[in-house]
Design a protein around this motif. Structure first.
Motif, PDB file in Angstrom:
ATOM      1  N   TYR A  85      42.738  57.407   4.644  1.00  0.00           N
ATOM      2  CA  TYR A  85      41.503  57.254   4.863  1.00  0.00           C
ATOM      3  C   TYR A  85      40.802  55.962   4.131  1.00  0.00           C
ATOM      4  O   TYR A  85      39.787  55.312   4.584  1.00  0.00           O
ATOM      5  CB  TYR A  85      40.704  58.413   4.033  1.00  0.00           C
ATOM      6  CG  TYR A  85      41.249  59.799   4.759  1.00  0.00           C
ATOM      7  CD1 TYR A  85      40.664  60.422   5.942  1.00  0.00           C
ATOM      8  CD2 TYR A  85      42.195  60.608   3.949  1.00  0.00           C
ATOM      9  CE1 TYR A  85      41.187  61.494   6.384  1.00  0.00           C
ATOM     10  CE2 TYR A  85      42.780  61.928   4.350  1.00  0.00           C
ATOM     11  CZ  TYR A  85      42.175  62.338   5.832  1.00  0.00           C
ATOM     12  OH  TYR A  85      42.528  63.596   6.078  1.00  0.00           O
ATOM     13  N   ILE A  86      41.662  55.465   2.766  1.00  0.00           N
ATOM     14  CA  ILE A  86      41.012  54.471   2.400  1.00  0.00           C
ATOM     15  C   ILE A  86      42.310  53.674   1.940  1.00  0.00           C
ATOM     16  O   ILE A  86      43.311  54.177   1.491  1.00  0.00           O
ATOM     17  CB  ILE A  86      40.286  54.718   1.008  1.00  0.00           C
ATOM     18  CG1 ILE A  86      38.976  55.531   1.010  1.00  0.00           C
ATOM     19  CG2 ILE A  86      40.104  53.390   0.076  1.00  0.00           C
ATOM     20  CD1 ILE A  86      38.110  54.768   1.826  1.00  0.00           C
ATOM     21  N   GLY A  87      42.276  52.564   2.385  1.00  0.00           N
ATOM     22  CA  GLY A  87      43.591  51.424   2.153  1.00  0.00           C
ATOM     23  C   GLY A  87      43.086  50.564   1.111  1.00  0.00           C
ATOM     24  O   GLY A  87      42.122  50.399   0.731  1.00  0.00           O
ATOM     25  N   MET A  88      44.261  49.396   0.986  1.00  0.00           N
ATOM     26  CA  MET A  88      44.126  48.305   0.232  1.00  0.00           C
ATOM     27  C   MET A  88      44.265  47.283   1.023  1.00  0.00           C
ATOM     28  O   MET A  88      45.254  46.962   1.542  1.00  0.00           O
ATOM     29  CB  MET A  88      44.935  48.516  -1.136  1.00  0.00           C
ATOM     30  CG  MET A  88      44.861  47.244  -1.853  1.00  0.00           C
ATOM     31  SD  MET A  88      43.442  47.074  -2.749  1.00  0.00           S
ATOM     32  CE  MET A  88      43.547  48.428  -4.014  1.00  0.00           C
TER      33      MET A  88
ATOM     34  N   SER B  47      39.752  54.216  11.736  1.00  0.00           N
ATOM     35  CA  SER B  47      40.768  53.275  12.440  1.00  0.00           C
ATOM     36  C   SER B  47      41.481  54.426  13.393  1.00  0.00           C
ATOM     37  O   SER B  47      41.091  55.452  13.498  1.00  0.00           O
ATOM     38  CB  SER B  47      42.151  53.122  11.581  1.00  0.00           C
ATOM     39  OG  SER B  47      42.813  54.231  11.138  1.00  0.00           O
ATOM     40  N   ASP B  48      42.082  53.696  14.579  1.00  0.00           N
ATOM     41  CA  ASP B  48      42.741  54.438  15.577  1.00  0.00           C
ATOM     42  C   ASP B  48      43.532  55.669  15.279  1.00  0.00           C
ATOM     43  O   ASP B  48      43.560  56.632  15.808  1.00  0.00           O
ATOM     44  CB  ASP B  48      42.980  53.602  16.647  1.00  0.00           C
ATOM     45  CG  ASP B  48      42.155  52.608  17.388  1.00  0.00           C
ATOM     46  OD1 ASP B  48      40.959  52.971  17.360  1.00  0.00           O
ATOM     47  OD2 ASP B  48      42.499  51.651  18.098  1.00  0.00           O
ATOM     48  N   GLU B  49      44.541  55.326  14.277  1.00  0.00           N
ATOM     49  CA  GLU B  49      45.544  56.156  13.746  1.00  0.00           C
ATOM     50  C   GLU B  49      44.919  57.289  13.134  1.00  0.00           C
ATOM     51  O   GLU B  49      45.492  58.460  13.130  1.00  0.00           O
ATOM     52  CB  GLU B  49      46.590  55.304  12.847  1.00  0.00           C
ATOM     53  CG  GLU B  49      47.339  54.254  13.632  1.00  0.00           C
ATOM     54  CD  GLU B  49      46.447  52.967  13.816  1.00  0.00           C
ATOM     55  OE1 GLU B  49      46.792  51.900  14.529  1.00  0.00           O
ATOM     56  OE2 GLU B  49      45.343  52.905  13.295  1.00  0.00           O
ATOM     57  N   THR B  50      43.796  57.091  12.476  1.00  0.00           N
ATOM     58  CA  THR B  50      43.468  58.187  11.472  1.00  0.00           C
ATOM     59  C   THR B  50      42.528  59.164  12.380  1.00  0.00           C
ATOM     60  O   THR B  50      42.816  60.430  12.290  1.00  0.00           O
ATOM     61  CB  THR B  50      42.591  57.564  10.270  1.00  0.00           C
ATOM     62  OG1 THR B  50      43.294  56.705   9.668  1.00  0.00           O
ATOM     63  CG2 THR B  50      41.836  58.826   9.650  1.00  0.00           C
ATOM     64  N   LEU B  51      41.842  58.791  13.322  1.00  0.00           N
ATOM     65  CA  LEU B  51      41.033  59.417  14.299  1.00  0.00           C
ATOM     66  C   LEU B  51      41.885  60.298  15.159  1.00  0.00           C
ATOM     67  O   LEU B  51      41.800  61.454  15.429  1.00  0.00           O
ATOM     68  CB  LEU B  51      40.213  58.512  15.195  1.00  0.00           C
ATOM     69  CG  LEU B  51      39.052  57.989  14.220  1.00  0.00           C
ATOM     70  CD1 LEU B  51      38.079  57.318  15.040  1.00  0.00           C
ATOM     71  CD2 LEU B  51      38.366  59.018  13.564  1.00  0.00           C
ATOM     72  N   GLN B  52      42.903  59.422  15.763  1.00  0.00           N
ATOM     73  CA  GLN B  52      44.197  60.289  16.397  1.00  0.00           C
ATOM     74  C   GLN B  52      44.606  61.163  15.875  1.00  0.00           C
ATOM     75  O   GLN B  52      44.796  62.397  16.284  1.00  0.00           O
ATOM     76  CB  GLN B  52      45.247  59.170  16.926  1.00  0.00           C
ATOM     77  CG  GLN B  52      46.168  59.849  17.736  1.00  0.00           C
ATOM     78  CD  GLN B  52      47.382  58.800  18.157  1.00  0.00           C
ATOM     79  OE1 GLN B  52      47.749  58.022  17.295  1.00  0.00           O
ATOM     80  NE2 GLN B  52      47.941  58.940  19.110  1.00  0.00           N
ATOM     81  N   ALA B  53      44.882  61.345  14.568  1.00  0.00           N
ATOM     82  CA  ALA B  53      45.577  62.340  13.643  1.00  0.00           C
ATOM     83  C   ALA B  53      44.777  63.519  13.421  1.00  0.00           C
ATOM     84  O   ALA B  53      45.007  64.512  13.510  1.00  0.00           O
ATOM     85  CB  ALA B  53      46.167  61.817  12.403  1.00  0.00           C
ATOM     86  N   LEU B  54      43.429  62.921  13.174  1.00  0.00           N
ATOM     87  CA  LEU B  54      42.441  64.217  12.878  1.00  0.00           C
ATOM     88  C   LEU B  54      42.470  65.134  14.402  1.00  0.00           C
ATOM     89  O   LEU B  54      42.030  66.321  14.166  1.00  0.00           O
ATOM     90  CB  LEU B  54      41.228  63.744  12.391  1.00  0.00           C
ATOM     91  CG  LEU B  54      41.225  63.126  11.009  1.00  0.00           C
ATOM     92  CD1 LEU B  54      40.280  62.099  10.615  1.00  0.00           C
ATOM     93  CD2 LEU B  54      41.445  64.298  10.082  1.00  0.00           C
TER      94      LEU B  54
END
Length: 504
Positions: A302-305, A316-323
């Motif tokens: 959710y939050i990166g560095m 991001s595409d990866e986060t929305l895909q997972a959700l």
């Protein structure tokens, strides 16, 4: 030049009675004479005004000769003594002396009493820690002083006013830690070069989580704690024609993926009595836990560095895909009784109302300890963006208050580092595993899953942003009717303001 600058390492040889390494014990018979030749080399290092300097590694070669003696019965050959641990010395060759300093690792759960060793490893650890304290002349113990709720405020007050104690504070991850860090209340561990964060003992990455620029304000020397995975009810899988052991095989071969998991859920979820109502379900689970594990398993967060700055990864595409995948899975395969509370799964899974539960490793010893059916435990399956299974580390943070001067902070850090080093002879031993064997119903859960979780992990940052509440602001309202992209857009500006403040 700092008095901690020029040092070398001096290897000491100990007889069996001085330092007993339990894993490599063997009987020894002392001869009439034993001579040892020992050479020592010293190394110096240049000074650095910005850094309190620590030992530079130089080893002393050691040769031990054996003597033979004749007796009336037989000839006895003396075997070389085992090497003991490495003692650090200063520029003059003197072993560091911390002057009898008494240090407290301050947490909210420890009794402060030393427990009797239960196995050979614990005996060796106790002997090593006794040696460390005797060698460097300090005492250290871990004891609960604050409670879980009061710890952040207690640290804030102590670091502000100071004190004569020698504390290492254990703090939980969260916005309170970041606020204290940003307020200058944490000692910068990067200035204490008795700590080498490239060592394997720091692999949990807590020091990275607690970094800002070139500074490091917290760490953890402990083996990372295994967290979220997937429990499965073996009886329900067998009734659906699935061999529970196959899941472990797929995990080991890398075939344990989202697609494979959904295949099983499709097989399990069924109307077994043909009355038009589903009576066998694949999932009983907590929605937020499932969304989180789906995100981690797709190599997302959710939050990166990035470049030393917190960044929003929610869209991001990866986060929305997972959700989206997690919501779809729960919509199709999750058992949820009408009117049930959010934590219904605590009884539903032990009762056999669903074959799978997404949950934390500690549940085996708590909510599921009296479960009648046997259960197994595997990593959450891999998403299409991931190369391996992932465990999100959320370990506690060790911190030194900034109210201490450089000399005191260095000595405390030196003692903590030495005390928490891996036990000689047991460098690859994972002391976390032993406690899990009694909690789980099969050895595979520990040997194949828990052990893997201690190695395959990462740290993430959403809990480190003051003002950001992942559950309240996003997860609880992210549903089929309010899909991830829409829910993420709704919090975009609010989160941007939190990140801007945290990045100052």
């Amino acid at each position: 030049m700092s008095k901690y600058c020029a040092v070398n390492q001096h290897r000491f040889i100990y007889k069996k009675e001085d330092f007993k390494m339990k894993r490599k014990m063997f009987n020894k018979v002392m001869a009439a004479s034993l001579t040892a030749a020992m050479t020592m080399s010293l190394a110096g290092c240049g000074g650095n005004a910005a850094t309190t300097e620590a030992p530079a590694d130089t080893t002393v070669d050691q040769q031990t000769t054996t003597a033979e003696t004749e007796t009336t019965e037989s000839e006895i050959t003396v075997e070389p003594e085992e090497e003991g641990p490495v003692a650090l010395t200063d520029a003059d060759g003197n072993v560091y002396d911390l002057g009898g300093m008494e240090i407290i690792i301050r947490d909210w759960w420890s009794s402060g009493e030393e427990e009797e060793p239960k196995n050979a490893y614990e005996e060796a650890r106790q002997e090593y820690r006794d040696w460390v304290q005797d060698t460097y002349n300090f005492k250290i113990k871990q004891v609960a002083i604050s409670d879980w709720g009061s710890t952040p405020e207690d640290f804030l007050n102590y670091a502000t006013t100071g004190g004569d104690e020698n504390y290492v504070w254990i703090l939980r991850q969260g916005a309170e830690f970041v606020s204290a860090m940003n307020s200058g209340l944490m000692y910068d561990l990067a200035t204490l070069d008795c700590l080498d964060f490239s060592q394997d003992k720091w692999k949990g990455g807590v020091h990275k989580l607690c970094s800002k620029g070139d500074s490091i304000y917290g760490c953890s020397p402990e083996i990372p704690e295994p967290r979220g995975g997937l429990y499965f009810n073996k009886r329900l899988l067998e009734e659906a024609g699935i061999n529970p052991d196959d899941i472990y095989k797929w995990q080991e071969s890398g075939e344990w993926t989202w697609d494979k998991f959904e295949e099983l859920c499709q097989t399990i979820t069924a109307d077994t009595d043909n009355d038009g109502v589903t009576d066998r379900w694949a999932l009983v689970t907590d929605d937020s836990e499932t969304k989180n594990e789906a995100v981690w398993s797709n190599d997302a967060e959710y939050i990166g560095m990035e470049n030393g700055k917190y960044v929003n990864k929610l869209e991001s595409d990866e986060t929305l895909q997972a959700l989206n995948w997690a919501l779809d899975m729960m919509a199709k395969y999750k058992y949820m009784p009408e009117g049930a509370e959010w934590d219904y799964w605590k009884t539903a899974f032990p009762n056999g109302d669903g074959a799978f539960l997404v949950g934390q490793a500690y549940l085996a010893a708590n909510e599921f300890k009296d479960m009648e059916d046997d259960f197994g435990f595997v990593c959450f399956p891999k998403g299409p963006n991931a190369k391996d299974y992932r465990n999100c580390y959320t370990d506690n943070i060790y911190a030194i208050p900034a109210c201490y001067d450089a000399d005191k902070a260095w000595k405390i850090a030196f003692a903590l580092n030495a005390y928490t080093n891996r036990v000689p002879g047991y460098e690859d031993y994972n002391d976390r595993l032993s406690g899990y064997y009694d909690s789980f119903r099969d050895t595979e859960s520990v040997d194949l899953t828990i052990a893997r979780m201690c190695e395959n992990g990462f740290t993430t940052y959403h809990d480190m942003i003051p003002g950001l509440s992942l559950g309240e602001q996003f997860l609880w309202g992210c549903t089929i009717d309010n899909p991830p992209a829409q829910a993420a857009e709704a919090v975009r500006n609010e989160w941007a303001s939190y990140l801007e403040e945290a990045n100052k």
